[in-house]
Every structure is written in structure tokens, then in C-alpha cells.
Write an enzyme that holds these catalytic residues in place. Sequence first.
Site, mmCIF file in Angstrom:
data_model
loop_
_atom_site.group_PDB
_atom_site.id
_atom_site.type_symbol
_atom_site.label_atom_id
_atom_site.label_comp_id
_atom_site.label_asym_id
_atom_site.label_seq_id
_atom_site.Cartn_x
_atom_site.Cartn_y
_atom_site.Cartn_z
ATOM 1 N N HIS A 63 33.683 -100.640 10.855
ATOM 2 C CA HIS A 63 33.419 -101.109 12.477
ATOM 3 C C HIS A 63 32.150 -102.347 11.990
ATOM 4 C CE1 HIS A 63 30.150 -98.778 13.969
ATOM 5 N NE2 HIS A 63 30.648 -97.600 13.422
ATOM 6 N N ASP A 165 25.001 -97.663 10.268
ATOM 7 C CA ASP A 165 26.052 -97.392 11.047
ATOM 8 C C ASP A 165 26.606 -98.703 11.828
ATOM 9 O OD1 ASP A 165 28.073 -96.431 12.781
ATOM 10 O OD2 ASP A 165 26.756 -95.120 14.111
ATOM 11 N N GLU A 194 33.699 -100.351 18.190
ATOM 12 C CA GLU A 194 33.887 -98.865 17.826
ATOM 13 C C GLU A 194 33.046 -98.028 18.610
ATOM 14 O OE1 GLU A 194 33.280 -94.965 15.338
ATOM 15 O OE2 GLU A 194 31.727 -96.688 16.134
ATOM 16 N N GLU A 195 31.692 -98.634 18.706
ATOM 17 C CA GLU A 195 30.640 -97.815 19.275
ATOM 18 C C GLU A 195 30.946 -97.750 20.883
ATOM 19 O OE1 GLU A 195 28.640 -96.098 17.936
ATOM 20 O OE2 GLU A 195 28.200 -97.267 15.878
#
Lengths: 333, 349
Positions: A63, A165, A194-195
Site C-alpha cells: 500500500h 509503513d 489500506e490505512e
Amino acid sequence: MYDKEMLKHVLSAYGPSGREETASEVIKSYVAPYADEVYNDRLGNLIAVKKGTSGKKIMFSAHMDQIGLCVVDIDEKGFLRVTNVGGVNPIISIAREVVFKNGTRGVTFFETEKGAKETTMATLFVDIGCESYEEAAAKVDIGDMCIFAGNFVEMGNKISSPYMDDRIACAALIEAFRTMKSEHDVYAVFTVQEEVGLRGAGPAAFAIEPDINISCDVCGMGDIPNCVRMSVKLGEGATVKAMDSSVIVPVKVREFLKNAADKRGIKWQNEILRSGGTDTGAAQRAGKGTFSGCVSIPTRYIHAPIETIDVRDYEAAVALLRAAAEEKELPRV
Amino acid sequence: MDIFKVISDLTTLPGVTGNEVAVAEVLKGYFRAYTDDVWLDVAGNCYARIGNKEGPTLLVMAHMDEVGLMVSDIEDNGMLRLHSVAGVDPRVLPGSEVTVHGKKRIPAVIGAMPPHLLSAEDQKKNYKLDDLVCDTALPAEEVKANVSVGDNVTFALCPPMELKNGFIAGKTFDDRACVAAMLYTMELLKNVKLNCNLIFCGSTQEEGPNFGASCGSWNTAPDMAIAIDVCHAPQPGAKSTDYVEFDQVSLTVGSNVNQKMYEWMCDVGTEMNINWVADPCMGHSGTDAHRMQVACAGVATGIISLPLRYMHTSVEVIHMDTLKNCAKLLAAFAASIGEDWEEKLCLDD
């Protein structure tokens, strides 16, 4: 040796969840020369395709979105109130430098009537140095998002940066994509959102209908003082995920990855991520279902702006993604 | 058909959520007694098709997976630490006999700090999973050679016990007793000519991310679907609104169920003289119907449940007669599907 300039560039590109265009452009510039086709889908996922001859499709996903803060209000003195984009801890968001898409810089702090430990999103604010509503509103609009600014810090084998991340995994996928030789059609998917609930990977997998999806993400570890018990350690290799809160990886897929690693002497470790989900699960459950697994890069301090990885694990992840693409036999029902 | 033997065969297999392969293999064999049209899919679902291929599709699902654990860490002394894959209540674990599914099956026990060594205050607290160890009593080297992080741990694979008056107790009746009920339904339909295309599915991951139900629905594109699962029976401390009586087949009414399907199933139950009861459930039913309903362009769903005591333990209790009645109702419903099925499900009347 890994491409440090590319890594720095990818780590620092702006792209909070839902606003991934800049990150997408940066990543595109690195994969396009090696791809037969590159496109963005309707959600904004960036998809680079390398054609193979086997008639099978292997999808990789990492992502490209990142957590951040979204402006919800500007007060008469020019201070910004914000809400979280994804899993932002308000207490570790104070006293940070932030940056907006247009380059506007700011710093965060909390209402000092109460202690720092009581900080919530409601008592956190951003100071962009303005003295009035008008001055601030000329630079930043309601709905604009900022990300944590930060450095690329090298500490021996470890590197720290605000957005490992999941940009470390994007970089790993870029490196692997550039050098992999696969019989299969390879889809490198850099997913959005994604988060904020694993939103991008499902529609991508639905459209591509791959024979297998391998996600690449960061995972927690258990090797810092007095932390939650977890078997993963930095420097012990890329991980082969067994499960997280979004997915239970089929044994067939885990074995596929482990065998690919063992054949080439790539260092790997088993991973159970105790909390948090990944695109792995969203891709697995899309439509008629997909074999889905995940290679992770062990990361300390996830969702704090000093996320720290070990370069050796990063290099192992690159090698393992490449190894998976080069396997002739993919898992079958 | 010896239902108790089927239940015993199915429940003594390991099939922790996400790793139901062993159950699917055995179920395939049972399915083949009724049809050659048996297959698996990406999710690990195990299917069998009977009836009229040209007719409307009815998908029946009972999940094969069981609540269980995974090895999350191996200590230097060989003690295993565990992570819940799905649905495990750590309060029922201390003192349990378990099986570790490593390179070989290893018997083990779940240990906790004895009360003698706990403070008075801690004695009042429940153990959490992080307080517990899984002890194989093997030397550390042997543990490390045979067990890896990510290996499953189940309750010991003991056969069920026959209690008095038709009650039986054992592990994983949730939901393999209903898988057995599905097989008994096939037995009842052996000589019945069906108008519908009837697909039975032992599904996966119901206790977890529900992968089996969504994947299975997309793969079979059913017109109608029924989840057969367990619900709570009367048990100490439970409120009357939380359970149905042991001798009653529960028919769920609520948001995961198509109202017309529900009414149709009620009518079939009444015609068959089966003791059924309406079991209202608004919101998530905690069954495969939750995902089946919203798969593809939407599916008309129903839920049949078997009352069970002590859910998610190694001593789940059910009554054999009620299990048979679930199957009878299901068989009669499938047999009642005729040319007029669309009119029956039409909501505009």
C-alpha cells in the site's frame, strides 16, 4: 546493495490515505521503465504489469497510502484542528513537524491546560505560523491533509523514517519488480486506502483475478524492552505471515513462500501479527476468492514517526518477492 | 446412517479456522456416497451437488472450521505460547488437554499459575491467554525440531461422549454436528426427485474472517442459501431471550434472513410437524448467512440452528433428535422448491 536514492524518494513522497496521487507518480517513475503497461484504476491503485507466457497471473501488493492528519477547522488565530487519517495515536502526534501537499509546514502541540498524556484528537492542534483565520485559510483548506515530516536516519543496519509503513514495502516491490524474471503475468499493485480499512486491494484483486496475491507490508516485532510477546525479531529475515486480524494465510501459500525462500537461501521467519490487518485479507476475500499470502518487513514503532527497520530484512523481502515471481508452480486448489 | 459415528469421525479431525483441509478430505468421502459431483475451492470449501442442474440453486452451508489456537512463540525452555486464531475463550483453557499439530501430533496440556502462588487479588481474576502456557513436556530441542510458530493447537481430538436421553457432548459440534446434519439431509433426499440444483457446502473460516461464505457464494451464485449452524440452548445463567429449548429447531428471523424464505421455512416446518421456534436476531447473525446474503447481486437467505450448550468448549452438548429434525426440515424445504420459487420469494405482494 539496495537503491538508497529510490528508497529515500519513495519514503518521503506525500500520499495520505485518499490522496495518493503524488506517491503514485513517484512510484510510477521507478516501475514504468520495467513494465509492459502501467495504469491507475478507478480507486487510484497504481498497477504495473509485466507480461509472461504461462497464462497465470501473480499479483503483488503494497500500500502506498500513509497515515496522517486531516484539517477539520481553522480558528480565528490561524490554528488548525485536525482529525486522524488512519490509526494515529494522538499522544505520540504532539511536538511533531508536519507538511502539507503544497509544501506548507507546521508543528503540532496540545492544549496545555491538561497534561500531554491526556491529549486526544480534540485537544491536538497544528500551528502553521499564521496569525489569523484569513492567513491560514489562504494556505490550507478544510479537508487538506498533512503528514509527519521526518528524516532518513541510518543507525548501523537499521534505518528509521516516519513512513516505513508501507513505503519500505513499496520500495521492496519496486526493487523486486525491476529485476524479476517471471513466466507469469506479474501485477505489481501499489494500493490506496489500506490505512482506512483495507479499501484498495480488494477491487484490484477482483479486477485482476490473480492465481495468487502476495502482499508486502510491515509487521510488529517482539525484540524491544518489555513489549507485547511476539516471536518476530529485526535482522532475522523477512517474514512469512501465518495470520493477522484480517487474514489466515493458507498453509499451501505459506509453504510456497518458504520453499521459494529456502531454495535460494533467503532468510525468513514465521509471523503472527497480533493486531492489525493488511491488504492480504482484502485481496483474499475479493469476489470468488484468491490464494493470498504476505511477506512482511519487521518494523519497530509502527505508526510512530520513527518507524525502524533492518536493511537486511528489507533485502530479504526484495529477494523473497522476486523468488515468488520466479517460481514455476503456483499454489493450486 | 449412524449419525453419532459421522459426528465422531468429523469432530476428531483438526480443522482450526483457516486450516480445514483434513476435515474437507474426510467430508469429500462422505459426500461421494451420494454424488460424484464433489469439489473444493480456493477457500478450502468442500461442495457436493445433487438434484436438477437446470433448476434454481439452493446453497446449504455448515462450517467445518473449529475455534482454535496457533503457536505464537516458543520459549527457550520449550514451553509454547499461544495466539487465538478465532473464538477461543481463554477462561476455559487452563487444565485443558490439547493437541499440537506440528510436524507430528503432540499431546500437550494448558498450564497456568496455581492459586497457591497467586495473590489473593489475582485469584479472583480470570486468566488471559498471555498468562497461559502450552506444555508438551518434551525437551526444548525436540519441541523446536517439531513445532513452529504458526502451527495449530486444538482441543485434544477425543471422540464425543454419549450422555443420557439422547444428549451427546464433545468438541466442535459447532459446527460439525451441522455438517453431519447436512449429510443426513442428503440421506433423506436419496430417493427424492428435486426441482432445485442443491449444493451442500462444508464451509471454512466461519469463526474468523468468513472467507468461506463469501467465496462459496460467489463461486456458486445461488438463488437461495441456508446456513445451518448452532445456537444457544438453555444453560445455567442464560436469559430466556438468549436461547431456544433443546427439542426445538431454531429458525432465525431478522436482518440476515429473507423474510419470505423464513416464512416458507416456517410453513415447511409446520407441515412436517417439526417442533420449530422463531429465533429473532437483528444485525449480525454470527453465521455464514451474514456474508452469503450480500454476495453477488444478493441472495435470499435463511438460517436453521441447532441448540447447543457450552459453546466453544470441548464439551459442547446437543440432542440427537433435534439434529435429525434440523435435517428433516432442510430436506423438506429443498423438496418443496418448485417452479413457483420466484413468486414465493417475491417481496411485492
